[in-house]
Design a protein around this motif. Structure first.
Motif, short mmCIF file in Angstrom:
data_model
loop_
_atom_site.label_atom_id
_atom_site.label_comp_id
_atom_site.label_asym_id
_atom_site.label_seq_id
_atom_site.Cartn_x
_atom_site.Cartn_y
_atom_site.Cartn_z
N ALA A 79 -48.91 -41.73 67.73
CA ALA A 79 -48.68 -41.43 66.31
C ALA A 79 -47.76 -42.43 65.61
N PRO A 80 -46.64 -42.87 66.21
CA PRO A 80 -45.77 -43.81 65.51
C PRO A 80 -46.42 -45.15 65.18
N SER A 81 -47.54 -45.48 65.83
CA SER A 81 -48.20 -46.75 65.54
C SER A 81 -48.75 -46.80 64.12
N THR A 82 -48.86 -45.63 63.47
CA THR A 82 -49.30 -45.63 62.07
C THR A 82 -48.28 -46.32 61.18
N PHE A 83 -47.04 -46.49 61.67
CA PHE A 83 -46.01 -47.15 60.88
C PHE A 83 -45.86 -48.63 61.22
N SER A 84 -46.74 -49.14 62.07
CA SER A 84 -46.73 -50.58 62.31
C SER A 84 -47.21 -51.28 61.04
N PRO A 85 -46.74 -52.49 60.77
CA PRO A 85 -47.11 -53.16 59.51
C PRO A 85 -48.61 -53.21 59.25
N GLU A 86 -49.38 -53.58 60.26
CA GLU A 86 -50.83 -53.71 60.08
C GLU A 86 -51.47 -52.37 59.72
N TYR A 87 -51.12 -51.33 60.46
CA TYR A 87 -51.71 -50.01 60.22
C TYR A 87 -51.19 -49.43 58.91
N ALA A 88 -49.89 -49.61 58.66
CA ALA A 88 -49.30 -49.09 57.43
C ALA A 88 -49.95 -49.72 56.20
N ARG A 89 -50.27 -51.00 56.29
CA ARG A 89 -50.91 -51.68 55.17
C ARG A 89 -52.27 -51.05 54.85
N LYS A 90 -53.03 -50.74 55.89
CA LYS A 90 -54.34 -50.12 55.68
C LYS A 90 -54.20 -48.72 55.08
N ILE A 91 -53.24 -47.95 55.58
CA ILE A 91 -53.03 -46.60 55.04
C ILE A 91 -52.58 -46.67 53.58
N ALA A 92 -51.62 -47.56 53.29
CA ALA A 92 -51.09 -47.66 51.93
C ALA A 92 -52.16 -48.12 50.94
N GLN A 93 -53.10 -48.93 51.40
CA GLN A 93 -54.18 -49.38 50.52
C GLN A 93 -55.22 -48.28 50.30
N ARG A 94 -55.39 -47.44 51.30
CA ARG A 94 -56.45 -46.42 51.23
C ARG A 94 -55.99 -45.13 50.54
N PHE A 95 -54.70 -44.78 50.72
CA PHE A 95 -54.24 -43.48 50.23
C PHE A 95 -53.13 -43.63 49.19
N ASP A 96 -53.02 -42.61 48.35
CA ASP A 96 -51.94 -42.53 47.38
C ASP A 96 -50.75 -41.89 48.08
N MET A 97 -49.78 -42.71 48.47
CA MET A 97 -48.66 -42.20 49.26
C MET A 97 -47.62 -41.47 48.42
N SER A 98 -47.84 -41.38 47.11
CA SER A 98 -46.95 -40.56 46.29
C SER A 98 -47.27 -39.08 46.44
N LYS A 99 -48.42 -38.77 47.06
CA LYS A 99 -48.84 -37.39 47.26
C LYS A 99 -48.63 -36.99 48.73
N PRO A 100 -48.23 -35.75 48.99
CA PRO A 100 -48.16 -35.30 50.38
C PRO A 100 -49.53 -35.44 51.05
N LEU A 101 -49.52 -35.93 52.27
CA LEU A 101 -50.76 -36.30 52.94
C LEU A 101 -50.73 -35.86 54.40
N ALA A 102 -51.85 -35.34 54.87
CA ALA A 102 -52.02 -34.99 56.28
C ALA A 102 -53.12 -35.87 56.87
N LEU A 103 -52.80 -36.56 57.97
CA LEU A 103 -53.78 -37.38 58.67
C LEU A 103 -54.03 -36.80 60.05
N VAL A 104 -55.29 -36.64 60.40
CA VAL A 104 -55.67 -36.26 61.76
C VAL A 104 -56.13 -37.53 62.46
N LEU A 105 -55.48 -37.85 63.57
CA LEU A 105 -55.78 -39.08 64.31
C LEU A 105 -56.57 -38.78 65.57
N SER A 106 -57.44 -39.69 65.91
CA SER A 106 -58.16 -39.62 67.17
C SER A 106 -57.73 -40.82 68.02
#
Length: 241
Positions: free
Chosen positions: A189-216
């Motif tokens: 789960a913490p790998s979502t905060f790596s720069p590469e992964y975080a960049r993809k999430i920040a581009q895809r989602f509006d992080m000003s809104k509470p968000l739930a991600l289910v990871l596989s």
């Protein structure tokens, strides 16, 4: 010193300065900025990570401890936040820590602090025990995500849940919650905060809104690939002006 030498020295210094600024800006936009958009930590408040423990001896789970270490590394390396307190769930003090920037690591089975915060949020997914295994299920609809207990052909799969929200006890501070159905997804789960992964999430989602991600997450003969987003949903959270 001749004028020509002075001009060359100044030109060299300016070239160095411009190059340094360009590298710094590139690093900021590629690494620091996307990670900061996910964390959105209030730097004026403490950061407290809460890890699960269990049993009479209050055993500290290795997956939770390693995930906490990776969280600390992310905050220190990318955001230069070094004052991060890590406490066990059994030692978590509402009076001392409830209003901090809080990072909850480990689900409700091992970390009772998960429910303290989850009960005050309208999270669209929850953990449920099904046939002695935990699964992540949607509160509405029939979506369900889990994992495999053993390995089949050297492959193990797990699912995790990461919540980005605001602390319900102090809405100006951040609340991050992360846990897996098993230890594999908790570790990943913490790998979502790596720069590469975080960049993809920040581009895809509006992080000003509470968000739930289910990871596989998949482990293939001890090679753990980066987690994939299996499902996601925004959810409402009241704010205090």
């Amino acid at each position: 010193m001749s004028l020509e030498l002075v001009i060359n020295l100044v030109a060299s210094f300016l070239a160095f300065l411009i190059g340094w600024m360009a590298r710094t800006l590139l690093s900021y936009y590629r690494s620091t900025r996307p990670v900061a958009r996910l964390w959105q930590v209030n730097r004026h408040a403490p950061v407290t990570a809460v890890v699960g423990d269990h049993g009479e001896g209050r055993l500290l789970w290795e997956a939770d401890a390693l995930a906490a270490m990776n969280v600390r590394l992310s905050l220190a390396r990318e955001l230069k936040i070094h004052s991060i307190k890590t406490v066990r769930a059994s030692a978590f003090s509402m009076a001392a820590h409830a209003e901090d920037n809080v990072v909850v690591i480990g689900g409700p089975a091992m970390n009772q602090v998960w429910n303290i915060y989850a009960d005050r949020l309208d999270i669209p997914y929850e953990f449920k025990k099904v046939d002695d295994l935990y699964r992540i299920v949607a509160r509405e609809g029939d979506e369900s995500f889990g994992g495999t207990r053993g390995r089949e052909g050297g492959v193990k799969q797990d699912s995790g849940l990461v919540i980005f929200a605001w602390n319900p006890f102090e809405p100006g501070n951040r609340l991050i919650m992360m846990a897996g159905c098993g230890e594999l997804a908790t570790l990943a789960a913490p790998s979502t905060f790596s720069p590469e992964y975080a960049r993809k999430i920040a581009q895809r989602f509006d992080m000003s809104k509470p968000l739930a991600l289910v990871l596989s997450v998949e482990d293939v003969n001890d090679y753990v690939a980066k987690p994939k987003i299996a499902a996601w949903a925004y959810f409402p959270q009241p704010t205090v002006d």
